[in-house]
Design an enzyme around this catalytic site. Structure first.
Site: not given
Ligand code: UN1
Length: 496
Positions: A177, A230-231, A234-235, A252, A286, A387
């Site tokens: 999804k 995601g956040s 939600v995680g 993650e 992230c 964040e």
């Molecule tokens: C993310 O930050 O959501 O290292 C993933 C990086 C990318 C992956 C980031 N290769 O910035």
């Protein structure tokens, strides 16, 4: 004008409409009048159909020799190479980051697909000795079953590839999804897998909202594995939903990543890194460097240069090759950024540049925000703790490496961190003491490569790592095999 294309779900090898009869629009965040396509607003029944198809397909896919599975992935990787430019353009249109970055996103999917194709001929297990004579011991990787893959909009092809490629090479069937803001990039990935010859039902793609579609994906009793990016909020819900029947779950989530600039740093390099880490993808990673901690001895010089460079960044439509930073993803994200700018001001952080949305002219129909830097931040301020997921960087002064390490570690997240120094002792101390899943030396907090483990400590994750060979640990289960060829009863721990 041609009517917008209607995209369908992919269930049991067929492109089908949602049984709900409902759809939603995918629009360009740089220009909300640019309609990219119409996608299915699916419901629980669609998920149930996809899980049923996957369950059926799993029966033969799990028995397909891994090198054969790998060959299909190899073909998919080759097709992705051919389609890279087209997919990058579609991605910039649907989520805004500049073309250089969306090319990188597709390239990350290509890298992951080639890498996991190769795993088809490795997928190493373990053989070892036995404490008993005439007995052989080994452990092999076994597929688990149906995997739900729930992915975000900021890396709309790379992150799905981190999940689907290892899941497939290990012999699982999947239901994927995409985020509602970026269904096109996952469509492109799934279509490529179909074209590469993935058997029907092994990969299913269902679009729709997190509430209905996402919830069913994490609660369906036949789903054994859930991977979510995601956040953190939600995680936590995903984790709770999975706990009832002990689904394996990989999370993650957020980050509040920090670049540390020491007094012996190459400042040009550090400014380049802070700019790329803070404002790449409009700060919506992230791994974004949303904090920069700078030694007082070089604080003023660093901040002056950083602010000047941020001011000169060209913001606009990511399809324009001269643009350096695109829009943020949608109105709600833009509002969050604006709220945090207000929070920072109230907390007494010094607004050094930016701090407002862009409107009028080319910006009128999109969601643009000026690159924003807060200076003189206290590490406890909310803008230095939470964040934001936008183009806002908080700069924090520090006196020493020890204090900087404390600042770096003093947040609830632990994804990525970085140190700029020319002193090897300091670099090694940071590598040891930064409590993040990823540490960079003389490079920003972003730039992960697909053959190394990706993930974070504390509230960023739940102990798993994506990418690399570590992904195989999540998408397979160890099966330990003992073969006794002594022709007599041998009792471990008892017969010596
Ligand atoms: C993310 O930050 O959501 O290292 C993933 C990086 C990318 C992956 C980031 N290769 O910035």
């Amino acid at each position: 004008m041609a009517p917008p294309k209607v995209y369908k779900n992919f269930i049991d090898g067929e492109w089908v409409e949602s049984v709900s009869g409902r759809t939603f629009e995918n629009i360009n965040p740089a220009n909300r009048h640019d309609l990219i396509g119409i996608f299915q607003k699916s419901n629980q029944q669609d998920i149930d159909n996809a899980v049923a198809a996957a369950t059926q397909a799993f029966k033969s896919w799990r028995l397909t020799p891994p090198p054969r599975r790998g060959e299909i992935l190899w073909r998919a990787a080759r097709l992705l190479v051919e389609r890279k430019e087209l997919f990058a353009e579609g991605m910039t249109r649907e989520m805004g980051k500049i073309l250089d970055e969306t090319r990188g996103d597709v390239q990350e999917a290509i890298d992951m697909t080639f890498y996991m194709a190769g795993e088809g001929r490795r997928m190493f297990g373990q053989t070892t000795t036995s404490e008993l004579p005439n007995k052989f011991c080994m452990a092999v990787r076994s597929p688990i079953g149906i995997c739900s893959l729930i992915t975000p909009w900021n890396f709309p092809m790379a992150i799905p590839s981190w999940k689907v490629m290892p899941a497939l090479v290990c012999g699982n069937a999947v239901v994927m999804k995409p985020a509602t803001d970026t269904p096109l990039s996952m469509y492109n990935l799934v279509k490529t897998l179909e074209d590469a010859g993935v058997p029907r039902g092994v990969v299913n793609y269902v679009t729709g909202g997190g509430g209905e579609v996402g919830n069913r994906l994490m609660t369906h009793e036949d789903v054994k594995v859930v991977s979510f990016t995601g956040s953190t909020d939600v995680g936590r819900k995903v984790s709770e939903a999975c706990s009832h029947n002990f689904k394996h779950c990989c999370l993650e989530m957020g980050g509040k990543n920090c670049i540390l600039v020491m007094d012996d740093a190459n400042l040009d390099l550090a400014v380049d890194g802070a700019l790329w880490g803070g404002f790449g993808t409009s700060g919506q990673r992230c791994t974004a460097a949303s904090r920069v901690t700078v030694h007082k001895a070089v604080y003023k010089e660093f901040v002056d240069r950083f602010v000047e460079r941020a001011r000169s960044l060209k913001v606009g439509d990511g399809l324009d090759p001269t643009v350096q930073m695109g829009p943020v993803i949608n109105e709600s994200q833009l509002k969050t950024v604006e709220e945090y700018v207000e929070i920072g001001k109230h907390e007494g952080a010094k607004l050094l540049t930016g701090g407002e949305r862009l409107s009028g002219g080319e910006y009128e129909c999109g969601w643009f925000h000026v690159p924003t830097i807060f200076g003189d931040c206290d590490p406890r301020m909310r803008v230095a703790q939470e964040e934001i997921f936008g183009p806002v960087v908080s700069v924090i002064p520090c006196d020493s490496l020890e204090q900087a390490i404390e600042i770096n570690n003093g947040v609830v997240y632990g994804l990525s961190s970085s140190i700029y120094t020319r002193n090897v002792n300091r670099a090694f101390q940071a590598m040891r003491d930064f409590d993040t899943g990823i540490v960079y030396v003389n490079a920003p907090t972003i730039g992960a490569e697909t053959h190394l483990p990706f993930g974070g400590t504390k509230q960023t994750g739940n102990g798993h790592r994506e990418a690399a060979v570590t992904a195989l640990d999540f998408y397979s289960e160890w099966k330990t095999l003992y073969v006794d060829y002594s022709d007599r009863l041998q009792r471990a721990q008892i017969d010596t």
